[in-house]
Structure formats: C-alpha cells, structure tokens
Design a protein around this motif. Structure first.
Motif, PDB file in Angstrom:
ATOM      1  N   ILE A 137     -18.047  13.494  31.131  1.00 34.90           N
ATOM      2  CA  ILE A 137     -17.456  14.443  30.179  1.00 34.90           C
ATOM      3  C   ILE A 137     -16.390  13.740  29.328  1.00 34.90           C
ATOM      4  O   ILE A 137     -16.357  13.897  28.096  1.00 34.90           O
ATOM      5  CB  ILE A 137     -16.841  15.633  30.933  1.00 34.90           C
ATOM      6  CG1 ILE A 137     -17.931  16.399  31.679  1.00 34.90           C
ATOM      7  CG2 ILE A 137     -16.107  16.563  29.963  1.00 34.90           C
ATOM      8  CD1 ILE A 137     -17.404  17.401  32.699  1.00 34.90           C
ATOM      9  N   GLU A 138     -15.546  12.956  29.975  1.00 32.92           N
ATOM     10  CA  GLU A 138     -14.488  12.239  29.252  1.00 32.92           C
ATOM     11  C   GLU A 138     -15.077  11.223  28.272  1.00 32.92           C
ATOM     12  O   GLU A 138     -14.535  11.025  27.169  1.00 32.92           O
ATOM     13  CB  GLU A 138     -13.561  11.547  30.252  1.00 32.92           C
ATOM     14  CG  GLU A 138     -12.707  12.533  31.051  1.00 32.92           C
ATOM     15  CD  GLU A 138     -12.063  11.904  32.275  1.00 32.92           C
ATOM     16  OE1 GLU A 138     -12.381  10.721  32.558  1.00 32.92           O
ATOM     17  OE2 GLU A 138     -11.258  12.576  32.952  1.00 32.92           O
ATOM     18  N   PRO A 157     -25.989  18.086  21.088  1.00 31.68           N
ATOM     19  CA  PRO A 157     -26.467  18.568  22.396  1.00 31.68           C
ATOM     20  C   PRO A 157     -25.752  17.920  23.568  1.00 31.68           C
ATOM     21  O   PRO A 157     -25.622  18.525  24.641  1.00 31.68           O
ATOM     22  CB  PRO A 157     -27.967  18.215  22.384  1.00 31.68           C
ATOM     23  CG  PRO A 157     -28.129  17.182  21.318  1.00 31.68           C
ATOM     24  CD  PRO A 157     -27.089  17.472  20.308  1.00 31.68           C
ATOM     25  N   LYS A 158     -25.233  16.700  23.383  1.00 32.67           N
ATOM     26  CA  LYS A 158     -24.469  16.053  24.455  1.00 32.67           C
ATOM     27  C   LYS A 158     -23.111  16.739  24.639  1.00 32.67           C
ATOM     28  O   LYS A 158     -22.604  16.862  25.764  1.00 32.67           O
ATOM     29  CB  LYS A 158     -24.286  14.561  24.147  1.00 32.67           C
ATOM     30  CG  LYS A 158     -25.592  13.758  24.146  1.00 32.67           C
ATOM     31  CD  LYS A 158     -25.327  12.313  23.787  1.00 32.67           C
ATOM     32  CE  LYS A 158     -26.619  11.513  23.682  1.00 32.67           C
ATOM     33  NZ  LYS A 158     -27.240  11.276  25.006  1.00 32.67           N
ATOM     34  N   LEU A 159     -22.533  17.192  23.541  1.00 26.10           N
ATOM     35  CA  LEU A 159     -21.290  17.966  23.644  1.00 26.10           C
ATOM     36  C   LEU A 159     -21.527  19.281  24.389  1.00 26.10           C
ATOM     37  O   LEU A 159     -20.693  19.712  25.193  1.00 26.10           O
ATOM     38  CB  LEU A 159     -20.736  18.249  22.247  1.00 26.10           C
ATOM     39  CG  LEU A 159     -20.013  17.091  21.553  1.00 26.10           C
ATOM     40  CD1 LEU A 159     -19.803  17.397  20.077  1.00 26.10           C
ATOM     41  CD2 LEU A 159     -18.667  16.809  22.231  1.00 26.10           C
ATOM     42  N   LEU A 164     -20.878  22.443  29.432  1.00 27.17           N
ATOM     43  CA  LEU A 164     -21.487  23.174  30.540  1.00 27.17           C
ATOM     44  C   LEU A 164     -21.137  22.535  31.884  1.00 27.17           C
ATOM     45  O   LEU A 164     -20.887  23.231  32.878  1.00 27.17           O
ATOM     46  CB  LEU A 164     -23.011  23.239  30.365  1.00 27.17           C
ATOM     47  CG  LEU A 164     -23.505  24.087  29.184  1.00 27.17           C
ATOM     48  CD1 LEU A 164     -25.024  24.007  29.065  1.00 27.17           C
ATOM     49  CD2 LEU A 164     -23.064  25.541  29.333  1.00 27.17           C
ATOM     50  N   LEU A 165     -21.118  21.212  31.921  1.00 18.90           N
ATOM     51  CA  LEU A 165     -20.746  20.522  33.160  1.00 18.90           C
ATOM     52  C   LEU A 165     -19.273  20.769  33.496  1.00 18.90           C
ATOM     53  O   LEU A 165     -18.916  20.948  34.663  1.00 18.90           O
ATOM     54  CB  LEU A 165     -21.025  19.025  33.044  1.00 18.90           C
ATOM     55  CG  LEU A 165     -22.506  18.624  33.027  1.00 18.90           C
ATOM     56  CD1 LEU A 165     -22.659  17.125  32.781  1.00 18.90           C
ATOM     57  CD2 LEU A 165     -23.188  19.013  34.333  1.00 18.90           C
ATOM     58  N   SER A 207     -20.177  32.318  22.775  1.00 18.82           N
ATOM     59  CA  SER A 207     -20.979  32.975  23.811  1.00 18.82           C
ATOM     60  C   SER A 207     -20.613  32.524  25.219  1.00 18.82           C
ATOM     61  O   SER A 207     -21.164  33.022  26.200  1.00 18.82           O
ATOM     62  CB  SER A 207     -22.469  32.695  23.562  1.00 18.82           C
ATOM     63  OG  SER A 207     -22.719  31.301  23.594  1.00 18.82           O
ATOM     64  N   ASN A 208     -19.694  31.576  25.349  1.00 20.89           N
ATOM     65  CA  ASN A 208     -19.320  31.037  26.656  1.00 20.89           C
ATOM     66  C   ASN A 208     -18.043  31.714  27.138  1.00 20.89           C
ATOM     67  O   ASN A 208     -16.956  31.475  26.609  1.00 20.89           O
ATOM     68  CB  ASN A 208     -19.126  29.519  26.570  1.00 20.89           C
ATOM     69  CG  ASN A 208     -19.023  28.874  27.935  1.00 20.89           C
ATOM     70  OD1 ASN A 208     -18.530  29.466  28.887  1.00 20.89           O
ATOM     71  ND2 ASN A 208     -19.485  27.641  28.036  1.00 20.89           N
TER      72      ASN A 208
END
Length: 581
Positions: A137-138, A157-159, A164-165, A207-208
């Motif tokens: 994530i970092e 999509p990686k962001l 999500l992780l 939406s999160n």
C-alpha cells in the motif's frame, strides 16, 4: 540472481521513473535470448513475476488476484490458462520475499510485496505478514504521489486495490493516506477530453463507507465534475462521451441526494452534446445514441424525458433502413444432397411421410450450441447485434456471446430455419406435384389431433385451401390463431391454467408467448419444439410472425412461401398430438 540482476539494477533505482512492468519484461526477454540455455533458467523468476496478469475486480482462474497471462479453453470447453498455477512453487515465493529486502524503486517493491501477499498462502499454506500488505500500500502511494508510473491511467486500478487492502487491514491511517493520494492524483493527471483519467475519486471514495470524506471534499469532487461538464460543453470540438462519463456520476450522486431536478439537468447535458454531432452522423449511429440515452433516462426513472427522446428516435427511423446495406451470398447445394434429404422423408409407406417431415425440420438447440462453440473465442462473438424492422425500429438487442448465449442460440436457429427452407420447399413441392400428399391428407392428419376442437375444422380447411392456391398471406392469418388455440387446449388438457387476471376484474386467456413458457407445455412438447414455436411465432429475436401479424406490423411482401411452409410445418407438429391408447 545472475544476469537478470543487470537488467533489474537498470530500473531498481530509487529515483528511476517513467517505466512500468512491461518494460521490464521486454528487457528481460531480450537478454534471455542472448543467454546460453543453462543461464536462461536464472532469469525466469523475474520474468514470471512481472508478467503474471493482474485481475482487477475479479479473481483469476487460480482464485487469486494474480493469474495466468494467457487464457483459453481445452477440448471439453473448460477454461485453462498459461502458466498453470503449478508453475509457482514455494521456492519462488521465498525468492520473491527476499527480493523485497533489496528493492529501492517503489514499482519493484509494489510488485514483489503484492505477489507474496496474494500467493503465499495458496502456494505455501502459510499466511504472509501484514507488514507485507502495508508495504504494498505504501509503495502504491509513493508511486502515485511522485509520478513514477509511465502510463498514469494504469495506476488507477492499483490505487483501488491499495485502498481496499487498507480497508481490509482496518488501518485508518493508511485509508486516509490512500484517500488523500487518490484526490491529489486525479487533480494532477486529469484532462477533460480523456475521461479515463478522471472521475475515479468519486468511484473509489463516495461508495466506500470506510472512507471518511469531509463535506468540503465531497463538494470539491462534485463541483469539479460539474465544472468539467461546463468546460466540455464550451469546447470547440464536442465530446459527448466525456460529458456522459461525468454526468453518469453526477446523476448517481443527485439521485442519492433526492434531487430529481439536478438529475434531469445533467442528463440533458448529454443529450445536447450528442445532438451537436448528430447532423454529421449516420442514422444508425444516431439511433444507437438515442437508444442509449433513453435507457439512461429510464435508469434514473426519468420516464417522461425518455418518452420525449423516443419521439426524436421515431423521426430518424424512416431513414435508418435506407442507410443499411445488404449483404448477400450465393451458394450451391449438390443435387445428390437434396435427393438424399427427399429420400429420408418421402418413403413408400404414405402414413410415415408426415411424421418424417415433422421430425426432419425441427431445429435443435444442441446444433446451435455446437456451431457457437466453434467461434466463441473470436472477435465476432464479442460484437453486440441489433435487430431492426423494415422501418428502422429497434426490435431486439443481442449482447456478446459470453453474456447472451440464449440470444445467439435464437439468432442462429432463426437463420438456420431460413437456410433449411430450401429443403422444406423441395420436399413439399415434390409431395404436391407427384400427388403424394394432398390437401385432404394434410387436413385429415391435422384434424385427428386431440388439441383441435371440431368447431375449428372449417378454419383448418379454409387455411389449407389458401395454402394450396399459394395465398400464403391468407393461410398464415387463418392458421396462426388456430395454432395458438391448439396450444392453449394442450395446456388445459395437461391440467394447466389458461387464465390470467384482467385489469377490469375479470380474466383474460393467456396468449401464445405465455403458453409457450408454461412448464407443462415445455415438458410435453420438449424444449426444442417449444423453442421452435417461439422463434417462428413470438420471439422478437426470431421471425416473430404471430406478433407481427396480430398487431398489424407485417407488410404483404414479408409473408411468402417460406413463411407459409414453416407455419404449415408448425400446424403439422400440433396435428401429431394424439390420445394415448
């Protein structure tokens, strides 16, 4: 690490920017070709690491985020991929875990940490440390914050995965860092005419529920979408697709805010933009745009506005059919093949001819599926298809094969019926010209059916008289109602209910399409026969003769010998229903 270390060291520099995983793979593959066979194995570990596919928003064949970079099907139709999961070994996972310690560049660190986090448990049976996930994530945050990536859009999509992780770890500080990074990244890379580079702040954050957006941050996101719409509307080169991308998000937001006037306002912005380019567009394009816009309005319950667009759609439909080209193909059928077909139906025992005729021309679903299997992986299978009537009205839409197998089965069988019509014609003509089957033979066979009321015999007689004088229009208009009545009688004899509630408090009789969907009827006739009746009579993706005729939509030239012979065949199918002894 051998020779691969030379390649990786070229990129694995803390300040190295402007590349992505595919650049590394290409470099590694080029160097591999220059190596001796015994040295090539040493470089495979890194090639595999950077080549594995990432399946954003879904799972790979392995049930993981990473998976094979090539997909296909085996002889049994089962999905297979290359490489298989057996290629990944515990030793590889361990090596990738060691790589993390020497990574200086965040692109490298993101790759190796993500691989270990995703695959270690399934390969080694051991859960990875949460510090691995945090490190991934970092690394993604650093890549985005310092613009390391070669193609900015591919990082989006990686962001999403990183956010999500972070939510999965329940790490509030990482969630906030991801949120801030996403907001700043979009502000930095967004370009009005490239909708793929903006709007993801709304998609990922609104939406999160785990993400806390301040009122100011929410307002900034919505204001920027509105401002982008206004800028695009003022642009010299209309870009309705970009406006639509912004408006879709805005309409979703305003609906949740219970603000229908704002929903209507932004949706009409899209209409205005499409109508700017319509005068220079083909009628088929205009039809497609209006159709999509109408669906968009109905999605947001703007039915009155959708009806207004329907009126505009109707105005362009007369020119649609004229703009469509005709594709024709000529082919020859060997005489021996035709004679062979005739000999299978027209046999010495006269009483066997009609049953053989019935059986020979019922299309089967199995044949359609076999045909579709042959080209399911081709690009043609990915193309949606629209069916229009002679006035250009859109009757039905059939999606890509993987999404709409049922639609493609109907489409194929519908075309198959037209191809087989030549054989049916030859057999029926031979039977008539050689006095093998007469009007009386057909009448006698059909009237022996237990689903035909005696009071309807005159209709059958009149219909067959029209058929034998080649008056197929009259024949179809007389025969199809009798087919519907016979099927309704069949449903009743099977113990089914042929009534349905009416709006005035009474009861209506179920119409043909309702009857053909009844489980009792499908069980009695079989799925292939039921599908056959639907394709010819009630399915808008097929011939749809019953509905076209009953609703006054059919033109005289649309009912000819081919249609008449098929309706006769359907009548014979129902004529074959007898009482059990």
């Amino acid at each position: 690490m051998g020779e691969s270390k030379i390649v990786i060291s070229k990129y694995n520099i803390g300040t190295k920017k402007g590349f992505n995983e595919l650049d590394i793979v290409a470099d590694l593959l080029e160097r591999k070709e220059q190596m001796a066979p015994e040295e090539q194995q040493n470089i495979e570990l890194d090639i595999l690491a950077f080549r594995l596919g990432e399946y954003f928003g879904e799972q790979s064949l392995w049930g993981t985020h990473y998976g094979p970079w090539l997909l296909g099907h085996n002889e049994d139709g089962e999905a297979i991929g290359h490489p298989p999961i057996e290629t990944i070994t515990p030793e590889m996972i361990k090596c990738w875990e060691e790589r993390i310690k020497i990574c200086e560049n965040p692109i490298f660190k993101a790759k190796y940490t993500d691989l270990v986090w995703d695959l270690k448990e399934i390969i080694c049976g051991e859960k990875p440390s949460h510090t691995i996930c945090r490190s991934y994530i970092e690394s993604i945050i650093e890549i985005a914050s310092k613009d390391f990536y070669k193609y900015p859009g591919l990082l989006i999509p990686k962001l999403k995965r990183a956010l999500l992780l972070a939510c999965g770890l329940n790490a509030s500080e990482l969630i906030n860092q991801c949120k801030d990074t996403i907001l700043k990244y979009e502000a930095r890379i967004a370009k009005d005419d490239k909708p793929g580079l903006w709007g993801f702040s709304y998609d990922l954050l609104f939406s999160n529920q785990r993400v806390h957006l301040s009122e100011e941050e929410k307002r900034d996101i919505i204001d920027e979408l509105n401002n982008r719409v206004e800028r695009l509307k003022q642009s010299e080169k209309p870009n309705p697709w970009a406006v639509e991308a912004a408006v879709t998000r805005l309409a979703d937001y305003y609906r949740k805010q219970n603000s229908p006037l704002d929903v209507k306002r932004v949706l009409w912005s899209v209409v205005e933009m499409y109508e700017k380019i319509m005068p220079e567009s083909a009628p088929l394009q205009q039809h497609g745009w209006y159709t999509r816009l109408i669906k968009r309005f109905r999605t947001f319950n703007m039915n009155e506005e959708a009806d207004k667009l329907l009126l505009r759609l109707q105005k362009i439909e007369p020119g649609l059919s004229a703009s469509l080209g005709t594709i024709s193909q000529t082919f020859e059928i060997p005489k021996e093949e035709v004679e062979q077909m005739i000999s299978r139906v027209i046999v010495t025992k006269k009483e066997e001819i009609i049953p053989r005729l019935i059986h020979a021309f019922i299309p089967t679903k199995e044949v359609a599926i076999k045909f579709l299997e042959e080209y399911k992986d081709s690009f043609i299978a990915e193309i949606p298809q629209n069916i229009h009537d002679d006035k250009g009205r859109l009757i039905a839409a059939i999606g890509p094969l993987k999404e709409d197998l049922a639609g493609h089965i109907v489409l194929h069988l519908s075309m198959r019926l037209k191809l087989d019509a030549l054989y049916l014609k030859v057999i029926l003509d031979r039977a008539t010209k050689e006095n093998i089957l007469s009007l009386h033979d057909y009448y006698t066979y059909i009237t022996q059916s237990i689903v035909l009321d005696e009071r309807r015999y005159p209709f059958i007689g009149l219909a067959l008289e029209a058929y034998f004088r080649n008056d197929y229009i009259t024949f179809c208009h007389l025969a199809i109602p009798q087919i519907e009545n016979m099927l309704r009688t069949l449903l009743e004899k099977l113990g089914g209910n042929s009534y349905k509630p009416a709006r005035n408090g009474g009861f209506n009789l179920k119409i043909l399409d309702d009857i053909l969907r009844e489980r009792l009827v499908i069980s009695a006739l079989g799925e292939d026969v039921t599908n056959y009746f639907q394709i010819v009579l009630t399915d808008q993706r097929g011939w749809n003769l019953r509905n076209e005729i009953f609703h006054g939509l059919v033109n005289p030239e649309q009912i000819g010998e081919m249609e008449g012979q098929r309706v006769l065949h359907l009548l014979l199918c129902l004529g074959s229903i007898r009482a059990r002894e």
